[in-house]
Scaffold this active site. Sequence first.
Site, PDB file in Angstrom:
ATOM      1  N   HIS A  95      36.892 -30.626 -47.541  1.00  0.00           N
ATOM      2  CA  HIS A  95      38.709 -31.489 -47.533  1.00  0.00           C
ATOM      3  C   HIS A  95      39.471 -30.601 -46.355  1.00  0.00           C
ATOM      4  O   HIS A  95      39.919 -31.632 -45.622  1.00  0.00           O
ATOM      5  CB  HIS A  95      39.229 -30.307 -48.781  1.00  0.00           C
ATOM      6  N   GLU A  96      38.974 -29.662 -45.745  1.00  0.00           N
ATOM      7  CA  GLU A  96      39.513 -29.245 -44.116  1.00  0.00           C
ATOM      8  C   GLU A  96      39.315 -30.509 -43.126  1.00  0.00           C
ATOM      9  O   GLU A  96      39.926 -30.555 -42.049  1.00  0.00           O
ATOM     10  CB  GLU A  96      39.982 -27.948 -44.183  1.00  0.00           C
ATOM     11  N   HIS A  99      41.251 -33.841 -43.007  1.00  0.00           N
ATOM     12  CA  HIS A  99      42.582 -33.226 -42.261  1.00  0.00           C
ATOM     13  C   HIS A  99      42.337 -32.817 -40.964  1.00  0.00           C
ATOM     14  O   HIS A  99      43.204 -34.144 -39.823  1.00  0.00           O
ATOM     15  CB  HIS A  99      42.823 -31.642 -42.968  1.00  0.00           C
TER      16      HIS A  99
END
Length: 229
Positions: A95-96, A99
């Site tokens: 998920h990170e 980004h």
Amino acid sequence: MFVVILVIVLLLAIAAPGFWVKRVLARYSQPVDRYRGHGNGAELARHLLDRFELQNIAVETTTAGDHYDAQAKAVRLTEDKYNGYSLTAVTVAAHEVGHAIQDAREEPLFRRRQSLALIAARVQQFGSVVLLAAPVVMLLTRAPGLGLGFLIVAIVSMLMASVVHLITLPVELDASFNKALPMLEEGGYLHDGDLPHARRILKAAALTYVAASLASLLNLGRWLAVLRR
């Protein structure tokens, strides 16, 4: 009685998302060694970043919560995710990285989110200072109207910060479901049967901002309760 019930319902509505997010992340943190032999959170993050030719992005451990720092160009994971081999560890790492991909592609939503997050942080800090100053101003000036004005400014400032956090939700959903989930699925990084569970984790990761926003409203309520005494 109606007012009491209404207050309880509101408090539950505000607190529930935060409890749900923590519960989901904790649930899939077990077993802690599920992906041992495949790589921990930090190793998966590094692999995914290299796969997308983002060698300039660092992977670091932090105590400030899992996040991507666009200024430092670093994916930062808490110790349990950085060195962890659980499903939560590898999924949150993805998920990170999502980004980081948004940043590298200069996606408009991410850029706006960065600007809004900076504004939200400054507004919230300003609101906290003004909230603390309100009773002092009332005591020193003996002007209830001025103190009330300070209080209103503080409340509006903190509410604005919460709203800003909420409107960044599309960026979080994109990082989870348009970036991380396809990476995990197409790359075959997950064990059979883990994909639906990873989807729940990614939903929780995306809703972390919502939970934090609502928690700030709860915190504002506590401040107001203290000031009324």
